[in-house]
Design an enzyme around this catalytic site. Structure first.
Site, PDB file in Angstrom:
ATOM      1  N   HIS A   1      43.183  31.924  35.982  1.00 14.26           N
ATOM      2  CA  HIS A   1      42.151  32.841  35.483  1.00 14.26           C
ATOM      3  C   HIS A   1      41.989  34.036  36.420  1.00 14.26           C
ATOM      4  O   HIS A   1      42.597  34.090  37.505  1.00 14.26           O
ATOM      5  CB  HIS A   1      40.807  32.121  35.329  1.00 14.26           C
TER       6      HIS A   1
ATOM      7  N   CYS B   1      41.823  26.319  41.294  1.00 13.66           N
ATOM      8  CA  CYS B   1      42.461  27.071  40.213  1.00 13.66           C
ATOM      9  C   CYS B   1      43.446  28.110  40.760  1.00 13.66           C
ATOM     10  O   CYS B   1      43.487  28.383  41.966  1.00 13.66           O
ATOM     11  CB  CYS B   1      41.401  27.762  39.360  1.00 13.66           C
TER      12      CYS B   1
END
Length: 397
Positions: free
Chosen positions: A324, A342
């Site tokens: 992301h 992430c």
């Protein structure tokens, strides 16, 4: 010469738990010495009656077994078994012509009409109904119908209730591909705790492959505590562009390859190594493109470390690993891993990747800065198993 219209009389009696149907037939009679058809032969004797038995009877017949129709004398010409919704059960006549057996089982909570005709034109008809199921099992299919997905997307089925008889269920699942792709089913417990079975190819799909699943489950028993399936399921999808996302945890780079060629190489920062904030390595699969979402650390067991609205979110695991946009971490991109697990990129790079990737694209994540390899059920982890290891997870091996 005179003709009389054929008349058929049906008689139904009970015999040893089966329905016995008798058709007394009178066919056309003609003059002339030694000639006869129907009710009387040349010696004046009556023609034998047509007698047919059906293995399922009454209004509470036990479901889950094939319908069998047996002829006492002569040969069967045709048998039709129709359910209360108008669908028919396929079946085959035995080589001696004396019996007919349906290919599929009688489903629970269903009424059936049996119509049979013998080689001499005799016919008989019977009705029965199966008992309603105490519990019904249902399922969720992925990917969805008429979708286009990436080359690593497996077929995935999650069941509402336990599946004890995995072999019976797997036998009812038929995968057809446009190019004869080799693949296998594999069973596991889903991240949700439910039973799940996936079908993956031996190697990544070829772009353009068309895939169909025909889950002919109506009438299949899941086993103890699972319940019956009372309908069939289908889905179909097409394999899209041949592209792979390669993530180098140690080099802090993300590359998108299309048809084997690098389309774009961007800097990124992954999970902080040495603890629970580290990223997973392995061959994972893009599960969904979720756009802007709220990410809160307590949902993944990291206390109150963060609570952010995050753009261009691409889910890779059920445990919360995404790729992301992470502009707050820009100073580490390309040089160090400092996220909470992430794969973070700048807004511009994350937007570009988000627009290019397809659900089902493989993310091949390599490097030592990881907390281990993604688990089989944590998203789609089957590509981390060898082909023989995956085949061993089939209930039919």
């Amino acid at each position: 010469m005179s003709r009389t219209r054929a008349r058929t009389t049906l008689r139904t009696t009970a015999l040893a738990g089966t329905a016995v149907l008798t058709a007394a037939l009178t066919a056309c009679s003609g003059g002339g010495s030694g000639s006869s058809t129907g009710g009387a032969g040349g010696d004046g004797k009556a023609k034998p009656e047509t007698r047919i038995s059906v293995n399922l009877t009454g209004k509470q017949a036990k479901p889950g077994s094939p319908v069998r129709v047996t002829l006492a004398d002569g040969k069967l010409a045709q048998v039709t078994v129709t359910d209360s919704k108008g669908a028919t059960l396929e079946g085959k006549v035995s080589t001696d012509g004396r019996s007919w057996t349906s290919v599929r089982n009688a489903a629970p909570g269903t009424g059936y009409t049996v119509e049979a005709r013998d080689a001499n034109g005799g016919s008989a008809k019977a009705d029965f109904a199966t008992a309603a199921p105490e519990k019904v099992n249902k399922l969720t299919l992925a990917p969805g119908k008429n979708t286009t997905v990436g080359i690593a997307q497996p077929l995935s089925i999650v069941f509402d209730h336990p599946v004890k008889d995995k072999a019976a269920v797997e036998k009812a699942l038929k995968v057809t591909t446009s190019n004869g792709t080799e693949g296998s089913w594999g069973w596991m417990q889903d991240w949700s705790g439910k039973d799940r079975v996936d079908w993956r190819p031996k190697e990544y799909w070829k772009s353009g492959t068309k895939v169909t699943l025909d889950a002919r489950l109506n009438g299949v028993d899941s086993g103890a505590d699972g319940g019956w399936f009372v309908r069939d399921y289908t889905t179909n999808f097409t394999i899209g562009r041949n592209q792979v996302v390669k993530v180098d945890l140690d080099g802090h780079r993300l590359k998108l390859l299309r048809d084997g060629r690098v389309v774009r190489d961007v800097p990124m920062s992954a999970g902080t190594p040495g603890g629970e904030k580290a990223s997973w390595r392995g061959k994972t699969v893009l599960m969904s493109k979720e756009g802007t979402i709220n990410m809160r650390s307590e949902t993944v067991g990291l206390g109150d470390a963060y609570d952010k609205m995050v753009d261009y979110s691409m889910r890779l695991t059920w445990s919360g690993m995404y790729a992301h946009a992470a502009p707050w971490n820009a100073k580490y991109m390309g040089s160090a891993n400092r996220s909470s697990g992430c794969i973070g990129m700048t807004d511009g790079n994350a937007r570009w990747v988000y627009e290019q990737v397809q659900v089902g694209d493989p993310f091949e994540i390599e490097g030592e800065d990881a907390k281990g390899t993604q688990a089989l059920n944590n998203g789609y982890g089957e590509w981390n198993l060898s082909w023989s290891e995956w085949q061993a997870k089939s209930a039919l091996r």
